[in-house]
Design a protein around this motif. Sequence first.
Motif, PDB file in Angstrom:
ATOM      1  N   GLY A  81       0.800  -1.220   0.000  1.00 52.58           N
ATOM      2  CA  GLY A  81       0.000   0.000   0.000  1.00 52.58           C
ATOM      3  C   GLY A  81       0.829   1.265   0.000  1.00 52.58           C
ATOM      4  O   GLY A  81       2.070   1.232  -0.046  1.00 52.58           O
ATOM      5  N   LEU A  93      -4.093   3.865   0.110  1.00 50.42           N
ATOM      6  CA  LEU A  93      -4.699   2.778  -0.646  1.00 50.42           C
ATOM      7  C   LEU A  93      -3.923   1.503  -0.342  1.00 50.42           C
ATOM      8  O   LEU A  93      -2.685   1.519  -0.323  1.00 50.42           O
ATOM      9  N   GLU A  94      -4.661   0.403  -0.096  1.00 54.29           N
ATOM     10  CA  GLU A  94      -4.016  -0.876   0.237  1.00 54.29           C
ATOM     11  C   GLU A  94      -4.703  -2.014  -0.489  1.00 54.29           C
ATOM     12  O   GLU A  94      -5.926  -2.042  -0.628  1.00 54.29           O
ATOM     13  N   VAL A 131      -9.154  -4.623  -2.275  1.00 48.20           N
ATOM     14  CA  VAL A 131      -8.492  -3.366  -2.643  1.00 48.20           C
ATOM     15  C   VAL A 131      -9.266  -2.274  -1.922  1.00 48.20           C
ATOM     16  O   VAL A 131     -10.457  -2.063  -2.207  1.00 48.20           O
ATOM     17  N   ARG A 132      -8.626  -1.587  -0.980  1.00 46.20           N
ATOM     18  CA  ARG A 132      -9.339  -0.705  -0.067  1.00 46.20           C
ATOM     19  C   ARG A 132      -8.689   0.671   0.052  1.00 46.20           C
ATOM     20  O   ARG A 132      -7.472   0.803  -0.024  1.00 46.20           O
ATOM     21  N   ALA A 133      -9.512   1.670   0.276  1.00 45.97           N
ATOM     22  CA  ALA A 133      -9.028   2.984   0.689  1.00 45.97           C
ATOM     23  C   ALA A 133      -8.867   2.977   2.215  1.00 45.97           C
ATOM     24  O   ALA A 133      -9.599   2.269   2.919  1.00 45.97           O
ATOM     25  N   THR A 147     -11.288   1.732   6.951  1.00 46.84           N
ATOM     26  CA  THR A 147     -10.935   1.239   5.626  1.00 46.84           C
ATOM     27  C   THR A 147     -12.144   0.596   4.972  1.00 46.84           C
ATOM     28  O   THR A 147     -13.047   0.093   5.649  1.00 46.84           O
ATOM     29  N   GLY A 149     -13.677  -0.939   0.713  1.00 42.79           N
ATOM     30  CA  GLY A 149     -13.483  -0.978  -0.725  1.00 42.79           C
ATOM     31  C   GLY A 149     -13.997  -2.259  -1.352  1.00 42.79           C
ATOM     32  O   GLY A 149     -15.002  -2.828  -0.922  1.00 42.79           O
TER      33      GLY A 149
END
Length: 214
Positions: A81, A93-94, A131-133, A147, A149
């Motif tokens: 990330g 972002l990760e 895939v997450r903010a 988090t 996404g």
Amino acid sequence: MKKILLSSVALLGLATGAMAADLPSRRAAPAPIIAAAPIFTWTGFYVGVNAGYGWSEDDNDAIDLADDDNDGGFIGGAQVGYNHQIGSFVVGLEGDIQYADFGREGVFNFTDENGNILEGELESSDWFGTVRARAGVAFGQALIYATGGFAFADDATGWTVGGGLEYAFTNNLSAKIEGLYVSLDADNDDGFDFDNDVDFGVVRAGLNFRFGTY
């Protein structure tokens, strides 16, 4: 006589000045220059690993012959990330990929409402990814964040939301504890009156190596 006296005074003044120039200075030595300590920041890329526990809320509970004892188990994987810090706020972002040793598996054999014998197997994915903010507030080397996404596994897609706490022990090494709720929507099985949607929770601990901390 007057000229001789003035000449003597001038010579005496020159001699005294020369002697004074040779004496050590009484002024204090300049203070040494010390570089200011760098300010810690969460900005930068990172990679890491994680491990924890996951438990399923499988919608296929109507199938009595399914393996009801395998709805929870070990998960583990890796993440990558990027964070960017603005004042006390951190956004990033990760993405991660996880092995999941839980989910419903088994063989079923029953008759439908028309008297037809239905046989088959129930299988679950042994992996999933997200895939997450991320967005949070930093208190020095501690970060509290939320988090959410996109989530995916095999032919299923869905969403995830959660939060966690991360702490940087050194300039480049940080540890976190995180919880996620994941909801996946898969294609329904043809000929059967149930769907393959699945919801599950995850609690995991992770270790990140952070590049370019300062």
